[in-house]
Scaffold this active site. Structure first.
Site: not given
Ligand code: PMP
Length: 348
Positions: A43
């Site tokens: 992120k």
């Molecule tokens: N895993 C974790 C621990 C996250 O914090 C996030 C983001 N919320 C994701 C996966 C998924 O990423 P994205 O928002 O790009 O789908």
């Protein structure tokens, strides 16, 4: 390594690492370790992407307060970017997410406004929208903001294309929170590596995509109601209680080959296995994605290359069930080691 003008220049360019002891014979399983980002998660990319896009568009004025609803990693990334660039940051977060996430954001100078657990992800989003309107703050809208998938198309996807240049990449495996990673990478792979099959994982307890049920949505893309297939699950950061607009766009573009549902216990197990058998220290969604990648490997042809996203560091989960079985005191075996030589013993 080079010298960098500021911490933000170190976001991205994360390593792709081969799995040795946990990979089945005959398949090349690689992981992209997003914990190498400065604040330890994928992120950081989104945080930099949305803030710089807003600066370019003139939507964010110098010194203006930034606000976002986040399960943690987005807030931590935004706290870094806002600290480095001098914007105050307010984060709304449902109270059930891990305490270290709140503390990290506050340590980085952000203010964290908790929302009741019962309101889940929709509740924290509603609160953020309300606060932004009331105070004239800049809402980053991670679930709908096109700057989110865009930064993944420009960085994450590019890095993957370069790292597998001249070779096949048979499968790319990811989960979704906002879907920024999924949407941004998948559309580039579909263009530039069209033979790469895209596999999406989601929690078995919340099979929103697998259910085939559509998400009720307002005109601005925000959810109008929680998704009927949602149940609470332990994969913090994955699958909120609605299908984000960006995720729905990825589904609609037809790039996803299959959706896998991953049990929580399997996610925990593989997070621990990655640590113990590979020395790769990552969080619960990483374990979950890895569990999905192993299923893909089981059905892959000999010599296949599989790449699995590992979204964040395991250090973010010390207070969660991931560490529930890790004792703070010495175990019987450790006490026996202590007693095997005379010095440094505790009285029995
Ligand atoms: N895993 C974790 C621990 C996250 O914090 C996030 C983001 N919320 C994701 C996966 C998924 O990423 P994205 O928002 O790009 O789908």
């Amino acid at each position: 390594m080079a010298r960098f003008a500021n911490i933000l220049e170190t976001v991205g360019n994360t390593p792709v690492v081969k799995i040795n002891r946990l990979a089945p014979a005959g398949v090349n399983l690689y992981v992209k370790v997003e914990a190498f980002n400065p604040l330890g998660s994928v992120k950081d990319r989104l945080a930099l992407g949305v803030i710089e896009a807003a600066e370019r568009a003139g939507e964010l004025k110098p010194g203006q307060t930034v606000i976002e609803a986040t399960s943690g990693n987005t807030g931590i990334g935004l706290a870094m970017v806002c600290a480095a660039k001098g914007y105050p940051l307010v984060v709304t977060m449902a109270e059930q997410f891990s305490v270290e996430r709140r503390k990290l954001m506050r340590f980085l100078g952000a203010q964290v406004v908790l929302t009741p657990a019962a309101g889940r992800a929709v509740g924290m989003v509603v609160k953020a929208v309300e606060l932004a309107k009331a105070h004239g703050w800049f809402l980053t809208r991670q679930f709908e903001n096109e700057a989110n998938p865009d930064i993944h198309s420009r960085t994450t996807a590019r890095e993957i294309v370069v790292d597998f240049k001249g070779e096949r990449l048979d499968y790319w495996v990811t989960g979704y929170g906002t879907g920024g990673t999924l949407r941004g990478v998948a559309r580039v792979l579909a263009q530039e590596m069209p033979d790469t099959r895209i596999v999406v994982c989601e929690p078995q307890d919340a099979p929103l995509l697998g259910s085939g049920l559509a998400q009720a949505r307002h005109a601005d893309g925000t959810p109008a109601a929680p998704h009927p297939a949602f149940k609470p699950h332990p994969m913090q950061g994955w699958t909120p209680d609605f299908i984000p607009k960006i995720t729905a766009d990825a589904v609609a573009s037809g790039v996803i080959e299959r959706v896998l549902s991953i049990p929580g216990a399997e996610a925990m197990h593989y997070s621990q296995e990655l640590a113990r058998k590979e020395g790769i220290f990552v969080g619960i969604t990483a374990g979950a994605t890895f569990a999905g990648a192993l299923r893909v490997c089981a059905g892959a042809a000999k010599g296949a290359n599989v790449l699995c996203m590992l979204p964040d560091t395991g250090e973010r989960y010390l207070s969660t069930p991931l560490f529930a079985d890790v004792p703070a005191d010495m175990t019987e075996a450790e006490l026996a080691i202590s007693r095997s030589t005379p010095s440094g013993q505790f009285p029995a």
